[in-house]
Motif scaffolding. Structure first.
Motif, PDB file in Angstrom:
ATOM      1  N   LEU A   1       0.831  -1.207   0.000  1.00 57.43           N
ATOM      2  CA  LEU A   1       0.000   0.000   0.000  1.00 57.43           C
ATOM      3  C   LEU A   1       0.864   1.254   0.000  1.00 57.43           C
ATOM      4  CD1 LEU A   1      -3.060   0.663   0.088  1.00 57.43           C
ATOM      5  CD2 LEU A   1      -2.867   0.775   2.573  1.00 57.43           C
ATOM      6  N   ILE A   2       1.879   1.277   0.855  1.00 60.19           N
ATOM      7  CA  ILE A   2       2.780   2.435   0.926  1.00 60.19           C
ATOM      8  C   ILE A   2       3.458   2.668  -0.424  1.00 60.19           C
ATOM      9  CG2 ILE A   2       4.986   3.247   1.872  1.00 60.19           C
ATOM     10  CD1 ILE A   2       2.700   3.737   3.754  1.00 60.19           C
ATOM     11  N   TYR A   3       3.930   1.603  -1.058  1.00 59.78           N
ATOM     12  CA  TYR A   3       4.637   1.759  -2.326  1.00 59.78           C
ATOM     13  C   TYR A   3       3.671   2.158  -3.440  1.00 59.78           C
ATOM     14  CZ  TYR A   3       8.138  -0.658   0.451  1.00 59.78           C
ATOM     15  OH  TYR A   3       8.993  -1.011   1.463  1.00 59.78           O
ATOM     16  N   GLY A   4       2.454   1.636  -3.382  1.00 55.96           N
ATOM     17  CA  GLY A   4       1.444   2.088  -4.335  1.00 55.96           C
ATOM     18  C   GLY A   4       1.166   3.572  -4.178  1.00 55.96           C
ATOM     19  N   PHE A   5       1.137   4.035  -2.911  1.00 61.38           N
ATOM     20  CA  PHE A   5       0.933   5.459  -2.653  1.00 61.38           C
ATOM     21  C   PHE A   5       2.087   6.297  -3.200  1.00 61.38           C
ATOM     22  CE2 PHE A   5      -2.267   4.792   0.848  1.00 61.38           C
ATOM     23  CZ  PHE A   5      -3.245   5.569   0.252  1.00 61.38           C
ATOM     24  N   LYS A   6       3.311   5.803  -3.062  1.00 65.65           N
ATOM     25  CA  LYS A   6       4.450   6.550  -3.596  1.00 65.65           C
ATOM     26  C   LYS A   6       4.312   6.729  -5.104  1.00 65.65           C
ATOM     27  CE  LYS A   6       7.803   5.158  -0.039  1.00 65.65           C
ATOM     28  NZ  LYS A   6       9.204   4.829   0.234  1.00 65.65           N
TER      29      LYS A   6
END
Length: 548
Positions: free
Chosen positions: A150-155
């Motif tokens: 999720l964090i990397y998708g947000f980035k």
């Protein structure tokens, strides 16, 4: 203070497991750990932001943009300047306190949201040991994997939202989901299923974000047109523009007009040569070099300047450190940075440096490639394409694209493109295309066999083309004669993958290796639900595609 780190967000992470002493990307432990502190702070901002939204309170646009820029700054090969991250952390702390005060008393605040960052870099680095990816050793591995996904998708989505903001476009649904999703990464009540669904929601939101960016870019610069682009050198002073930001490119073109300076695009800026509002500048002469990971070799000792507008920047060699300029989110210690002041950037320093260096002394023999096949250009020929498929002239479409990188195994994409049958079309985008975009693969049914759809930021073009073809053939996307063979390196690719999965697109081949942050259990879910598979060999993968 520990001088170690842990990062596994990119495809080239050490040993396919994680970088622990320094990043393969070039970031040192100081930068990596400050990024961890910033992400931790942004999770707290997400929690209080979501509570504000639940109460019907409006969040200032400056805060929304800061969250986007803060996430983007931690994406691979964007910012290597530790002092910039200290300022980001301080600002995040201020914003968190503002949101906390606005929402009032709250029950059951996660510990992560209660965190208060120190004022100094030293204090932040001491805290980083307790805040990194692996800090909670007891956390369930699958929960951690889905939180990191999720964090990397947000980035990745933050990169697209940032570019839209630059052009004056934003969307409340996109902005608001940042708070919901970031808050979800510190919510211990969420199950594996909850987090999986949140990742799918990010994918759907990212489609909206990419559509917004597409509208912003075409609104500002026109629809890309099929264009022959020079890929060889011209005599004279020059500036090479890399990254993704067309607004920076246009401002530089305006400020260099009539000064005898040639401007070249580099890597993901290549599609800029196809936009009417950019190609009208006669001193935008073409594209220099290939994919981002070759820049240290291609920029070595060049008699001109480089402007880095966004990722992907590598630590420069001494032979060109003095002529590499950064701007916007990009940061590199000891390299000159050009800030925006009152909505404008003054490129005088890079212009003067380019004139001083005098540039190349002679022209190279001309060579050109064709670009500019975004969705508007392709769909203007939709009837011809449909007729060519129905008549059997075009047998299949391949989407071969994504990030490029230095890891061995990426020649797969060159070989795959070369081995595709002559009655098929290749759609490509992002810097992965540099593996084969200079090959002469011929034409089919009057079209070039390789149709360059643009930057990774233009992934929406590929989605729109696929949806339009599905509508024309009155079938689902998964029933089209279309195969997706993707390469990934950084987090924009993660966001794009989540977008494709959220549309229910199946049978995607991904490589050169699978993400280190995905556990076997989560990978099995993706295999079972979407038939996601790793690449094997070009021959075997093509055989499997034709056997379907």
């Amino acid at each position: 203070m520990d001088n170690s780190m842990f990062c596994y967000q990119c495809e080239q992470t050490l040993g396919g497991k994680g970088c622990v002493k320094s990043g393969v990307c070039g970031k040192n432990p100081t930068v990596a750990n400050l990024q961890d502190v910033l992400i931790h702070e942004l999770k707290g901002v997400g929690f209080y932001g979501q509570k504000n939204l639940e109460k019907g309170l409006k969040i200032r646009s400056e805060i929304n943009k800061f969250v986007v820029d803060g996430m983007f700054s931690t994406l691979t090969n964007v910012n290597f300047d530790p002092t910039r991250f200290v300022e980001y952390v301080k600002k995040a702390e201020e914003i968190k306190e503002e949101l906390k005060k606005a929402v009032g008393e709250i029950m059951n605040v996660p510990e992560a949201a209660k965190y208060k960052a120190p004022e100094t870099m030293e204090g932040m680095l001491e805290d980083a040991e307790k805040l990194g990816i692996m800090a909670d050793e007891k956390l369930d591995m699958d929960i951690r994997a889905l939180r990191e996904l999720l964090i990397y998708g947000f980035k990745g989505m933050a990169a697209y939202a940032h570019h839209a903001y630059i052009l004056g476009k934003f969307d409340d649904e996109v902005n608001n989901f940042f708070y919901k999703g970031l808050s979800g990464t510190i919510d211990d009540s969420l199950s594996v299923e909850d987090l999986f669904n949140l990742n799918m929601e990010l994918g759907k939101t990212n489609i909206k974000c990419m559509a917004m960016l597409d509208s912003a870019v075409t609104g500002a610069f026109g629809n890309p047109e099929p264009t022959q682009v020079l890929i060889t050198k011209k005599k004279g002073p020059f500036i090479i523009v890399s990254g993704h930001d067309f607004k920076d490119l246009k401002e530089l073109l305006e400020q260099t007009e009539g000064k005898g300076i040639n401007v070249y695009t580099h890597c993901e800026m290549l599609p800029g040569n196809a936009y009417p509002e950019l190609k009208k500048f006669k001193h935008l002469v073409g594209n220099y070099g290939g994919a981002w990971q070759k820049q240290q070799e291609e920029f070595d000792g060049i008699p001109g300047c480089i402007l880095m507008t966004t990722n992907c920047v590598q630590k420069p060699r001494d032979s060109y450190k003095d002529r590499l300029f950064t701007t916007s989110i990009v940061g590199m210690p000891d390299c000159p940075h050009i800030d925006e002041v009152n909505g404008k950037k003054d490129f005088t320093p890079i212009i003067e440096k380019a004139l001083e260096l005098k540039g190349w002394q002679e022209d190279e023999p001309e060579k050109r490639i064709t670009i500019g096949f975004a969705h508007h250009a392709i769909l203007s020929h939709a009837n011809e394409i449909v007729d060519a498929v129905k008549s059997g002239k075009i047998k299949h479409f391949f989407l071969i694209g994504g990030c490029d990188g230095a890891r061995p195994g990426r020649n797969y994409y060159t070989e795959f493109a070369e081995k595709t049958p002559k009655d098929t079309i290749i759609l490509t985008l992002a810097c992965g295309k540099f593996r084969f975009n200079k090959l002469d693969l011929g034409t089919v049914a009057g079209f070039p066999r390789v149709l360059d759809c643009g930057q990774c930021s233009d992934s929406y073009s590929a989605v729109k083309v696929a949806m339009a073809l599905a509508e024309a053939f009155e079938c689902g996307v998964n029933d089209l004669p279309l195969s997706l063979v993707l390469s990934w390196y950084e987090q924009k690719a993660v966001g794009i993958l989540l977008a494709l999965l959220s549309l229910g697109i199946k049978d995607i081949r991904l490589g050169p290796s699978l993400p280190a942050f995905i556990t076997p259990n989560i990978m099995q879910v993706l295999v079972d639900k979407f038939d996601l598979k790793p690449i094997s060999s070009p021959e075997d993968d093509l055989k499997a595609i034709w056997a379907k």
